[in-house]
Structure formats: structure tokens, C-alpha cells
Design a protein around this motif. Sequence first.
Motif, PDB file in Angstrom:
ATOM      1  N   PRO A 279       0.750  -1.143   0.015  1.00 16.10           N
ATOM      2  CA  PRO A 279       0.075  -0.117   0.190  1.00 16.10           C
ATOM      3  C   PRO A 279       0.837   1.273   0.086  1.00 16.10           C
ATOM      4  O   PRO A 279       0.097   2.253  -0.351  1.00 16.10           O
ATOM      5  N   VAL A 280       1.960   1.269   0.505  1.00 16.59           N
ATOM      6  CA  VAL A 280       3.026   2.363   0.579  1.00 16.59           C
ATOM      7  C   VAL A 280       2.901   3.143  -0.584  1.00 16.59           C
ATOM      8  O   VAL A 280       2.913   4.499  -0.407  1.00 16.59           O
ATOM      9  N   GLU A 281       3.125   2.676  -1.679  1.00 14.64           N
ATOM     10  CA  GLU A 281       3.632   3.436  -2.932  1.00 14.64           C
ATOM     11  C   GLU A 281       2.249   4.190  -3.492  1.00 14.64           C
ATOM     12  O   GLU A 281       2.330   5.064  -3.789  1.00 14.64           O
ATOM     13  N   VAL A 282       1.247   3.474  -3.207  1.00 13.89           N
ATOM     14  CA  VAL A 282      -0.128   3.960  -3.653  1.00 13.89           C
ATOM     15  C   VAL A 282      -0.450   5.064  -2.833  1.00 13.89           C
ATOM     16  O   VAL A 282      -0.891   6.344  -3.145  1.00 13.89           O
TER      17      VAL A 282
ATOM     18  N   PRO B 257      -7.054  -2.764  -4.491  1.00 17.40           N
ATOM     19  CA  PRO B 257      -6.736  -1.674  -3.351  1.00 17.40           C
ATOM     20  C   PRO B 257      -7.960  -0.746  -3.375  1.00 17.40           C
ATOM     21  O   PRO B 257      -8.790  -0.103  -4.265  1.00 17.40           O
ATOM     22  N   LYS B 258      -8.107  -0.545  -2.078  1.00 18.44           N
ATOM     23  CA  LYS B 258      -9.336   0.592  -1.686  1.00 18.44           C
ATOM     24  C   LYS B 258      -8.322   1.727  -0.745  1.00 18.44           C
ATOM     25  O   LYS B 258      -7.614   1.604   0.033  1.00 18.44           O
TER      26      LYS B 258
ATOM     27  N   GLN C   5      -8.074   8.620  -9.088  1.00 19.07           N
ATOM     28  CA  GLN C   5      -7.908   7.217  -9.496  1.00 19.07           C
ATOM     29  C   GLN C   5      -6.946   7.534 -10.561  1.00 19.07           C
ATOM     30  O   GLN C   5      -6.205   6.401 -10.990  1.00 19.07           O
ATOM     31  N   SER C   6      -7.468   8.278 -11.532  1.00 14.14           N
ATOM     32  CA  SER C   6      -6.489   8.463 -12.942  1.00 14.14           C
ATOM     33  C   SER C   6      -4.897   9.019 -12.400  1.00 14.14           C
ATOM     34  O   SER C   6      -3.853   8.440 -13.078  1.00 14.14           O
TER      35      SER C   6
ATOM     36  N   TYR D  90      -2.574  -1.803 -12.579  1.00 16.47           N
ATOM     37  CA  TYR D  90      -3.347  -2.786 -11.468  1.00 16.47           C
ATOM     38  C   TYR D  90      -2.925  -2.008 -10.225  1.00 16.47           C
ATOM     39  O   TYR D  90      -3.797  -2.514  -9.147  1.00 16.47           O
ATOM     40  N   GLU D  91      -2.095  -0.892  -9.758  1.00 20.62           N
ATOM     41  CA  GLU D  91      -2.118  -0.448  -8.515  1.00 20.62           C
ATOM     42  C   GLU D  91      -3.022   0.483  -8.377  1.00 20.62           C
ATOM     43  O   GLU D  91      -3.156   0.935  -6.930  1.00 20.62           O
ATOM     44  N   TYR D  92      -3.732   1.332  -9.023  1.00 18.07           N
ATOM     45  CA  TYR D  92      -4.784   2.262  -8.953  1.00 18.07           C
ATOM     46  C   TYR D  92      -5.999   1.696  -8.021  1.00 18.07           C
ATOM     47  O   TYR D  92      -6.168   0.698  -7.848  1.00 18.07           O
TER      48      TYR D  92
END
Length: 535
Positions: A442-445, A472-473, A493-494, A503-505
Amino acid sequence: FEWEVPEEFNTATYVCDRWAALDGERTAVYAERQDGTSHEYTFGEVEAMANRLANYLADRGVGAGDRVAVNGTQRVENLATHVAAWKLGAISVPLSILLGPEGMGFRLRDSGTVAYVADAVSLDVLRAVRGDCPDLETVLTVGGADPEEGEKRFAEAVEGQSTTFETATTNPDEPAFIIYTSGTTGEPKGVVLPHQSLLGGLPGIVMGGNNLEVREDDVARIAVEWSWIGSLHLGILSALYFGTPVVAHAENEFDPAREYRLIEEYDVTFAGGPATLLRMMMQVPDRDSYDTSSMRMVVQGGESLSAEVAEQVTDTFENAGIHEVYGQTEALLFLSDCSALGLEHRPGKMGKAVPGHEVRIQDPETGEELGPGEVGEIALRYDGDDPMPFIEYWNRPEQTARKVQDGWLRSEDLGTVDEDGWFSFHSRRDDVIISSGYKMGPVEVEETLAGHEAVADAGVIGVPEDTRGEVPKAFVSLVPDAEEHDALREELQSYVKERLAKYEYPRELEFVDELPRTTTGKVRRHDLRDREGLV
């Protein structure tokens, strides 16, 4: 590199008594109170206060091996309590002021605390649980609150006590602290740290905090309350070990603007804290109006620092470098940047292994060492001469055995190491999100979302999804001027999709007023999962 650990070592001697003996008028603490008044405490004054308290506690029957709890508010009385406990050969137990009745009661009972120096802000919670803490016989109050039956003001307790006390002789590997884990997952555990752990953390401090140069004019400022291992042990005690004064402020709420004033007023040269606090400081509109030219190093640990925030920090503190460090309660600091060694901070990297510590990436299941670029568990060599790691989890031999396996301390964090020896954080083992076979942390997101101008903070977890297994939420809190609406949700999100793998968004995104955090400033993803009914 070789470790030199003396046969006898007591933390009280090295962070207080020896400086008081060398120069009793040397400044130890610049203390600001909540009412705006301030006082400059010398090492001699801190030693005298600690000796008076040690004599009082000894009269109350507190001795070697007993546990003495103390709140984490930034008051000199609390620092003196730690020193007094070690002088007695006792074990200090730092407790956050943010603890509720369940959390405080658990820690007091689990540790078997016999004496507690409690800040006024924690007294209501303490009084609610004290009846269920049979070992707790002595309670001293600081912060101006009126004591109730069975309590006594700190100042009254030490008044008239002798200012001399013979510090107990302790071996380096005897317990000094019990510091409870944040409880990001499950029940908190009491991490028992030896006196020598202070020595074990010093090479990382000299690299990450001092950039290989301890100066006579250094002044340290740690904004986090003194119950976190990174603030108390690696920030305050390591500074005092070198005779460096620390700036303390008794106000409990973090005020980013106040930090600039303190830096300017006390010529702070070293400041540290988690990335969350740095992000808040970067949002102060008039930060350029403060004189921060004294600053020469900003250190952060506990969560990854994005490239955007790192650039803002170095632009704001024009004479300062920025270093990232990594460790945990069980093993204080074993990865660090150090620009003096050519290890300039690299976004997304936590630094290299600090001399004296052997670090590797290993398979979480088999314990086998993995190669460069492979995601695995960060592990620290536990056996050998390294004085830094913890002794055990208090009264939890089975959990201790799970933490230390085959001579390696398992961090329970996933990461990678590149061919040059630079380590990167990936995620907590239990935070890994697997979506359509792709593994992600989750950290990078979270960092990417935090880089958007409308986002103040973000937390990300995996939630079930029929087709992909998990997606991911994101839970996002906005800056004051931003408004929640569907268009912003889609924009965020974009924003992530354009910067990370598709796939990480976050396929789901929810706006929240604030994120649940541990006392050390980390996002409590366990609480986010609980909110979603996933625990």
C-alpha cells in the motif's frame, strides 16, 4: 567496524551523570511549558531531580527489576523519571498520552508496573483503570492537576529528598526499557530493550542524524511525544549521550508552525519525525518567513518519504540535508542514508546497512536469503556481538521465538535490496495486496495519492473483489480547501493510474475526515480493515 561494549553499562550514567560530572552547567533541555514560560535545564539539574526521585521511589520500595511507567509528554520530569528508574536498576515503561482505558490498563497490568509518573492529561484514564492494576502502588502527577487519594504531586514527592544517589551497577544486557509496540496488528507486545541497545543505535544516529559530525553547537528537536522508540531512544537519549541539548515542548497537540518558531528560537540543527509531520510542516503558508538557517539535518523514519515531500523539505531548509532511516522497536536503527559517505537520500530507498549490523532480504516462509530485486522479509542478524536488538517480548516466549528464528530477527516488513546494497520498503507482510496475481504494497499508492495537491493523507488496504480476488481501496483525507465530489475521486484514481502500474490504482476510494493512526504516526491499516469488516 568493531563493537566496544563495557562490562558495566547503565544508561543513566551515560545520558546524564557523566555530563553533570564533567560540566554541571551544560544545557541538557530547553523546556517550554504549555503556559508559554520556559526554562533551561542543565545536566546538573536533571541529575539532581532524578536523584531526588530515585530516593523517593527507593523509600517506597521500588528496586532493581521493578517497572516504572512514565507518560510521553515532553517534560523534564518525565526524562528525570527514566533516569531515576535506571539509577534504581528498575525498568522504565514509556506510555503514550493517547492511550484509552483499555490500552493503558493492559500495559500497566501486563508489565506489572509498580510506580507511574502520570501527566495530567492521562489522569482520567488512569483513574478509570487503576482499580484493576493491583501492582500499581505509587502514582505521581505532573502537569498541574490536583492529585486525588493515592496520588501525589511529583514536586512534593521529590521536595526535601537528597540530591545524591548511587546509581546501580548494571550489566549492558540487563533490561532498561519495556516499550510496547504500536499494535498495528493485534495485541501490543512489551519489547524488552537492554541498556546496551543505546550503544547499538549510535552508529545509525551518527550516520543518519549527525552525518558523521557531532558538533558542539548541535541542538536536537523531536516533535513526537517521548513514548515512541524513535523519539525517546534514538532522538532524545542519543542526543544527551553526546551532550547535545534537546528542545522540549509540553503542548500535546502538534502545531507545524510552532516547529518553525522553535527551530528559529533555539537554533535547532537536527530535527526528526515521521513523514506525516513533515508533510504538515510543508503546508504552513508562511514557512519562508522563519529563519531556519541553523538546520543541517532532517531525519525521518517510520514511513516512507515521497520524492515530492523530500524536495519541499530541502527547499525549505536550504542548509539542511535529508536522511531516511529504518528500524523498529525491537531493533532500533539498522538502515540509514549518510551523505557524508556518498549515500545521498534516494526517493523510495531507506539507505544501506549501518556498520555493525548484518541485514538481508529472506524468504518469509523458508528463511532463505533472496537475491537483488526479489521481494522478501527484511531480517537482521540477531546472534553475535550486535548490542542493539531486544531481549524478548515481556512474558511472551512463543512470540519471541517466532520473531527470532535461526539467528535472524524477522522484521515482518517486506522489502527489496538492489545490487548496490540499497534497501527499499515494500509493505508489512500482512498488508500485501494480491490482485489478479499481482502482489503490491500500500505504501507506494499512499505516497502517490499524497503527492496530489488536494490530498492531505491517504491509507490503502486490500478489499475482496469477485473477479480479481482483491483490489486496492484508498481512504483519503483532503486539504482544507478541497471539496469531496465524484470528479475528484476519478481524478485521484487516474492520478495514481498514470504514475504507477495500472493494477495498482485504487479501484475504490472513500473520502474520510482523518485516518486512524498509531501513537507513532503510522496509519493503522488494521483499523481500516476492521472498518470494512475484514478483521
